[in-house]
Scaffold this motif. Structure first.
Motif, mmCIF file in Angstrom:
data_model
loop_
_atom_site.group_PDB
_atom_site.id
_atom_site.type_symbol
_atom_site.label_atom_id
_atom_site.label_comp_id
_atom_site.label_asym_id
_atom_site.label_seq_id
_atom_site.Cartn_x
_atom_site.Cartn_y
_atom_site.Cartn_z
ATOM 1 N N LYS A 1 0.801 -1.224 0.000
ATOM 2 C CA LYS A 1 0.000 0.000 0.000
ATOM 3 C C LYS A 1 0.832 1.273 0.000
ATOM 4 C CE LYS A 1 -3.242 -1.133 3.117
ATOM 5 N NZ LYS A 1 -3.735 -2.507 3.106
ATOM 6 N N ASP A 2 2.107 1.208 0.416
ATOM 7 C CA ASP A 2 2.893 2.438 0.325
ATOM 8 C C ASP A 2 4.314 2.151 -0.118
ATOM 9 O OD1 ASP A 2 4.828 2.781 2.859
ATOM 10 O OD2 ASP A 2 2.983 1.725 3.446
ATOM 11 N N LYS A 3 4.944 3.220 -0.659
ATOM 12 C CA LYS A 3 6.204 3.039 -1.355
ATOM 13 C C LYS A 3 7.312 2.538 -0.436
ATOM 14 C CE LYS A 3 9.822 5.547 -3.782
ATOM 15 N NZ LYS A 3 10.375 6.892 -4.044
ATOM 16 N N ALA A 4 7.369 3.059 0.780
ATOM 17 C CA ALA A 4 8.462 2.669 1.673
ATOM 18 C C ALA A 4 8.391 1.177 1.979
ATOM 19 C CB ALA A 4 8.396 3.481 2.970
ATOM 20 N N ALA A 5 7.170 0.710 2.271
ATOM 21 C CA ALA A 5 7.017 -0.716 2.564
ATOM 22 C C ALA A 5 7.321 -1.547 1.322
ATOM 23 C CB ALA A 5 5.590 -0.995 3.050
ATOM 24 N N ALA A 6 6.895 -1.052 0.150
ATOM 25 C CA ALA A 6 7.151 -1.780 -1.091
ATOM 26 C C ALA A 6 8.651 -1.865 -1.360
ATOM 27 C CB ALA A 6 6.434 -1.106 -2.262
ATOM 28 N N ALA A 7 9.355 -0.770 -1.128
ATOM 29 C CA ALA A 7 10.804 -0.763 -1.363
ATOM 30 C C ALA A 7 11.517 -1.710 -0.407
ATOM 31 C CB ALA A 7 11.355 0.656 -1.230
ATOM 32 N N ALA A 8 11.053 -1.744 0.848
ATOM 33 C CA ALA A 8 11.667 -2.666 1.820
ATOM 34 C C ALA A 8 11.426 -4.114 1.394
ATOM 35 C CB ALA A 8 11.086 -2.410 3.219
ATOM 36 N N PHE A 9 10.217 -4.395 0.943
ATOM 37 C CA PHE A 9 9.889 -5.746 0.471
ATOM 38 C C PHE A 9 10.765 -6.107 -0.731
ATOM 39 C CE2 PHE A 9 7.389 -8.604 -2.272
ATOM 40 C CZ PHE A 9 7.108 -9.635 -1.381
ATOM 41 N N TYR A 10 10.896 -5.151 -1.651
ATOM 42 C CA TYR A 10 11.710 -5.356 -2.867
ATOM 43 C C TYR A 10 13.154 -5.697 -2.493
ATOM 44 C CZ TYR A 10 13.563 -4.127 -7.543
ATOM 45 O OH TYR A 10 14.176 -4.137 -8.775
ATOM 46 N N ARG A 11 13.714 -4.900 -1.577
ATOM 47 C CA ARG A 11 15.100 -5.152 -1.155
ATOM 48 C C ARG A 11 15.225 -6.527 -0.514
ATOM 49 N NH1 ARG A 11 14.839 0.282 0.312
ATOM 50 N NH2 ARG A 11 14.307 -0.276 2.463
ATOM 51 N N ALA A 12 14.238 -6.879 0.309
ATOM 52 C CA ALA A 12 14.304 -8.163 1.020
ATOM 53 C C ALA A 12 14.272 -9.329 0.029
ATOM 54 C CB ALA A 12 13.140 -8.277 2.014
ATOM 55 N N ILE A 13 13.396 -9.227 -0.963
ATOM 56 C CA ILE A 13 13.284 -10.308 -1.963
ATOM 57 C C ILE A 13 14.583 -10.438 -2.752
ATOM 58 C CG2 ILE A 13 12.156 -10.924 -4.153
ATOM 59 C CD1 ILE A 13 10.405 -11.595 -1.798
ATOM 60 N N LYS A 14 15.103 -9.310 -3.214
ATOM 61 C CA LYS A 14 16.310 -9.357 -4.043
ATOM 62 C C LYS A 14 17.492 -9.898 -3.229
ATOM 63 C CE LYS A 14 14.301 -7.386 -7.651
ATOM 64 N NZ LYS A 14 14.338 -7.725 -9.079
#
Lengths: 454, 454
Positions: free
Chosen positions: B245-258
Motif C-alpha cells: 500500500k505504500d512506497k516505503a514498505a514496497a521498497a523494503a519488500f523489494y530489497r528483502a526479496i532481491k
C-alpha cells in the motif's frame, strides 16, 4: 424406413487412432502437438456439421503389457490434456461440441464440476464430460498409489463422484443472479443450494463458485461396458461410447443399454449409443485394402508381441508368420480378453504377426476399409439395424484420414440423408443432439419414470 | 537514470478489482461471464503490449469474515476457472502471456504439470503458474477436510509440489522425440527421465505424458509474503506478486526479496517483483476523486462491518459515520492484520464506514486516483525508486476502468519510455520478460551460484 441423420462425433486419438498411423509416409507424426492442425480439424468438423469432437484421456503413459523397449514405439505418449485444448478450440468455433474424458478415480469432484461449468460458459453450452474410471496401473502410480483401486471400488467412487458434480452444478438456480446495483445484492440467497455432501468417498460442502452451466448440465458420456459400467452409464449418461467389432454384438449391446435405461424409468431415446469406428477409405477397394495392410505391417513386434503373452506365453524366437502355439489356461484376471483372443486366433490363416497386428492396431475398435460408399453402407447397416444411434469417427492417421472423412465419407452420408447438413437446436451441444436441458433439481417434477437428465 | 520499460500485467478480478465496482452505473455487472468482453480485454492488452494477463483463484466462494447475509453482496462468486479461460484466450492472441493461480494445497502435481505443459504447447510458450497455497476454510471444506491445513504444512507441501511439477516437466529432454518412421521409434528412450518421486507429501512415478514445455518451464509466479512464502518465492519464482500500500514498505519488500534471492545464489534481476495497483483514472483529479468516493460509498455495511469484528467487536447499532471504539486486545491468529487495522483506525477523521470501505474495497492493494499523468507519476516513482520491477494493473470495474488503462495510462507510460511499445524476445512469455529458458536438469551446469531457473 425414411432416412434420418445419425449422431456423429470425431474422436481424435493422439497422432492417429491406429497405433502405427504416424508411420505412414503421408502422416504428420507430431500431429498431436500441432495446434494449427487441431484448429483445422475443428473448423472442418464444424463445416461438416459433426456433433462433437471427443477425446479419450489418461493421466499417464498408459500401456497394458508392452515391454520397456516397446514404450519407444508408442506415439500416444505425447498428447494434450483435453480440457485445456477444449478451451482453445471452443474459442475458434460456434456450433461444434467438445467432449473430454475425465477420470473420477484420480480427481476431485469440485475441480471437475468447476472446469466443465467454466468451459460450458465459455463455449456457450457446447461441452461434455466422458466419465471414465481409469484402467492403468501407471495412472495409479502418478497419484500416490501403489496399485489401481479394484474395479468395484472405482465404480462406486464414480457413482458418487457424478452425483456430487451434478449437485455442484445445481449450486445456484438458473435465475439466482440478480446483480441489482441499487440494493447491492448480487444474487438471491434463496436460490443458492450448496450440496453439503458427506458421503462414503467425498465430503464437499460447496457451493460451486460459478453460475449454473448454460446446458444445465454439460452432456455426460460414459464408456464402461462391464456390469457396473453399464449400470452407471444408463443411470447418468446422455451418450454411451463403446468399442464394438461386429454388428451382432453391437446390436445386442444396444438392446441391453436401451432396455436397462427403460427399466430405471429413463427414455431410451435419450441414451445415445455411439460406437467408435476406424474407417480406412480409398478411391477403390483395392487402394483401401492396401492402405489397411500397409498400416497393419507397420505395427512393430515389440509393440504387438507383449499383448499376446498372457494368453500364449513368450513367443520370442518363433516364426512370426507361422501358426500360434496352443493357448495357455485361462487366467481369472483377463477372462474376457483371453476368450476373445483364443477365438480370434482360431481364424483361418491366422499367424502370430496377424494376431498382434489386429490387437495392437485399433485397440478393439471396428476397422472398416473400402470406398466411402462401402464404409457408408456398413454404417447405414448398423444404424438402420438398431446397432447404434451414430458413430465416433476415428481417423487412423493425421491429417489425411480425417480429410477422407470430411471430403468423402460425410458427404456420402449426407447424400443419403444419414448425416445432418445443418446444426439443429438452440446452439448448445445438448440442443444439437436433440436432448432437453435438465431443469434445476428444485424444479424437477417427481413424476414416476421421469428422466433425471430431462 | 534513462527510462527503461517496466513489466506490466493485467490482473482481472471477477467483475472488477474493487468490491463494489460492479455497482457503478457504467459497469457491466456480469463481466466475469462475458466471453466477448474477455476476448476484447485480451486483444486490447496485446495491442497495448502488456506482458501478461493474471488471475487470482480459489476453488470456493471465499470470504474472510462476511456473514451469510453478506455473501449476497459478493460479486466475486461467479467466475471462471483460469486454466480453461487461458486455453480460450491463447487461441485468440499471439504474444500476450497468461498467468493463472493454481493452489498446491488442493491439487495433484501430475494434473497441474500436465495442464500447464499442455497450455504452454497450445499457446507456443506463453503461460505461467502463480503458485498459491489457499487461505480459506471454504476451500478446505470443498475437498473433504474439516479445516484448512496449518500454514507451515501448506508451505511444506507447496515446496515439494513445485519440485515434483518441474521434475515432471523434465520427463523428456527437449530433443527426446525423434518420430523415426523407418525404425518405428517415436522417442529416444535414453532421453526419458521419469521423476520417480517418493516424498513426504507426494509419490509420483511419472513420466508426464507430454513433451517438455515450449518454455522449458512455464513462468512461475508466487505471492506469499510470510517468511515461508518469501522463502518459497525467492527459491522457485520468476515473478513475485505482492499487495503493497505504500512506497516505503514496497521498497523494503523489494530489497528483502532481491537480497534473499542473491543469498541463495540466484540472479536478483531474474526475480521480478510486481505489486498489484488499482488505478482510478479521471480526466481531472476532481473527477478521479469523485469516482473513488462513489466506489467507496457503494461498499455495503453488511460486507464491510464483519471485517472489523475481530479487531473492534460487533459494531452493529453504532453510528457508522462516528468514531471507532477502542480496539480489542490482539489475538494471535490475526496478529499482523490486527496491528495494521489499529494503525489505520488511528488516522485523522477515520470513521467506522471509512475504515470498512478501505478494507473491503481493494483487498489490501494500492489504490491511486488521479489523472493518467498522476498515476504514471506514482508508478514511475515506485519503479525508479526500486520499489518494484513493474505492476499488475487491476481495473476497478469493467470494462471502463480497463479502457482507461489502455486509452490513457499505458500510452502515457509509453511516452515516458516506461512501457514497451513492441514485444521483445522469441515469442514466449519468458522471452518477453527477458528471462532465459531453463535447460533440462540433465544439461544444467553445476557451477556454484547458478540460477536453477536459468
Amino acid at each position: 424406413m425414411a432416412a434420418r441423420p445419425m449422431k456423429l462425433g470425431l474422436n481424435i486419438v493422439a497422432n492417429g487412432a491406429h497405433a502405427a498411423g504416424w508411420r505412414l509416409p503421408e502422416a504428420k507424426a507430431d500431429a498431436a502437438l500441432d495446434f494449427e492442425l487441431w484448429t483445422m480439424l475443428a473448423t472442418r468438423a464444424e463445416t461438416a456439421c459433426l456433433h462433437f469432437m471427443f477425446w479419450a484421456d489418461g493421466a499417464a503413459i498408459r500401456h497394458n503389457a508392452p515391454s520397456q523397449e516397446a514404450l519407444a514405439y508408442l506415439a500416444r505418449i505425447d498428447v494434450w490434456e483435453p480440457l485445456t485444448v477444449i478451451g482453445a478450440l471452443a474459442a475458434l468455433t460456434k456450433r461444434l461440441g467438445f467432449i473430454a474424458s475425465v477420470s473420477t478415480t484420480f480427481n476431485e469432484p469440485y475441480h471437475v464440476a468447476r472446469k466443465l461449468a467454466s468451459l460450458d460458459h465459455i463455449s456457450k453450452g457446447r461441452v461434455g464430460w466422458n466419465v471414465v474410471t481409469s484402467w492403468s496401473e501407471q495412472e495409479a502410480r502418478n497419484f500416490g498409489r501403489a496399485a489401481l483401486m479394484p474395479h468395484a471400488q472405482r465404480y462406486a467412487r464414480a457413482e458418487e463422484f457424478v452425483d456430487v458434480v451434478t449437485a455442484l452444478w445445481d449450486s445456484f438456480e438458473d435465475d439466482a443472479f440478480i446483480r441489482d446495483k441499487a440494493s447491492g445484492r448480487y444474487f438471491d440467497a434463496d436460490k443458492l443450494h450448496p450440496p453439503g455432501h458427506a458421503g462414503r468417498h467425498f465430503a464437499v460442502e460447496g457451493p460451486l463458485n460459478i453460475a449454473r452451466p448454460v446446458q444445465g448440465y454439460p452432456i455426460i458420456a460414459q464408456a464402461g461396458s462391464s456390469g457396473p459400467g453399464q449400470a452407471l452409464g444408463t443411470r447418468i449418461a446422455d451418450i454411451i461410447y463403446t468399442a464394438q467389432k461386429d454388428k451382432a454384438a453391437a446390436a445386442a449391446f444396444y438392446r441391453a443399454i436401451k432396455a436397462q435405461a427403460a427399466s430405471i424409468g429413463r427414455d431410451p431415446a435419450r441414451v445415445l449409443v455411439m460406437p467408435g469406428i476406424l474407417p480406412i477409405i480409398g478411391a477403390t477397394r483395392r487402394q483401401a485394402a492396401d492402405r489397411f495392410e500397409a498400416l497393419q505391417e507397420l505395427v512393430p513386434p515389440a509393440l504387438g508381441l507383449p499383448l499376446l503373452k498372457a494368453s500364449f506365453g513368450d513367443l520370442a524366437g518363433l516364426d512370426l508368420d507361422g501358426p500360434l502355439p496352443p493357448p495357455l489356461p485361462e487366467s481369472n484376471a483377463l477372462k474376457s480378453e483371453h476368450a476373445a483372443l483364443v477365438r480370434l486366433a482360431a481364424a483361418e490363416g491366422m499367424t502370430i504377426r496377424k494376431l498382434y497386428q489386429i490387437l495392437a492396431g485399433a485397440s478393439g475398435h471396428y476397422i472398416v476399409h473400402g470406398t466411402a460408399s462401402d464404409v457408408a453402407d456398413r454404417m447405414q447397416d448398423w444404424f438402420e439395424g438398431e446397432a447404434c444411434d451414430g458413430f465416433n469417427l476415428m481417423p487412423a492417421w493425421l491429417p489425411g484420414a480425417a480429410f477422407d472423412l470430411f471430403d468423402q465419407l460425410v458427404p456420402e452420408l449426407q447424400r443419403r440423408g444419414l448425416a445432418q447438413t445443418a446444426y439443429a437446436g438452440d446452439g448448445t451441444l445438448r440442443g444439437s443432439l436433440g436432448l432437453p436441458r435438465p431443469p434445476h433439481r428444485r424444479h424437477r417434477s417427481s413424476a414416476p419414470g421421469e428422466d433425471r437428465n430431462a
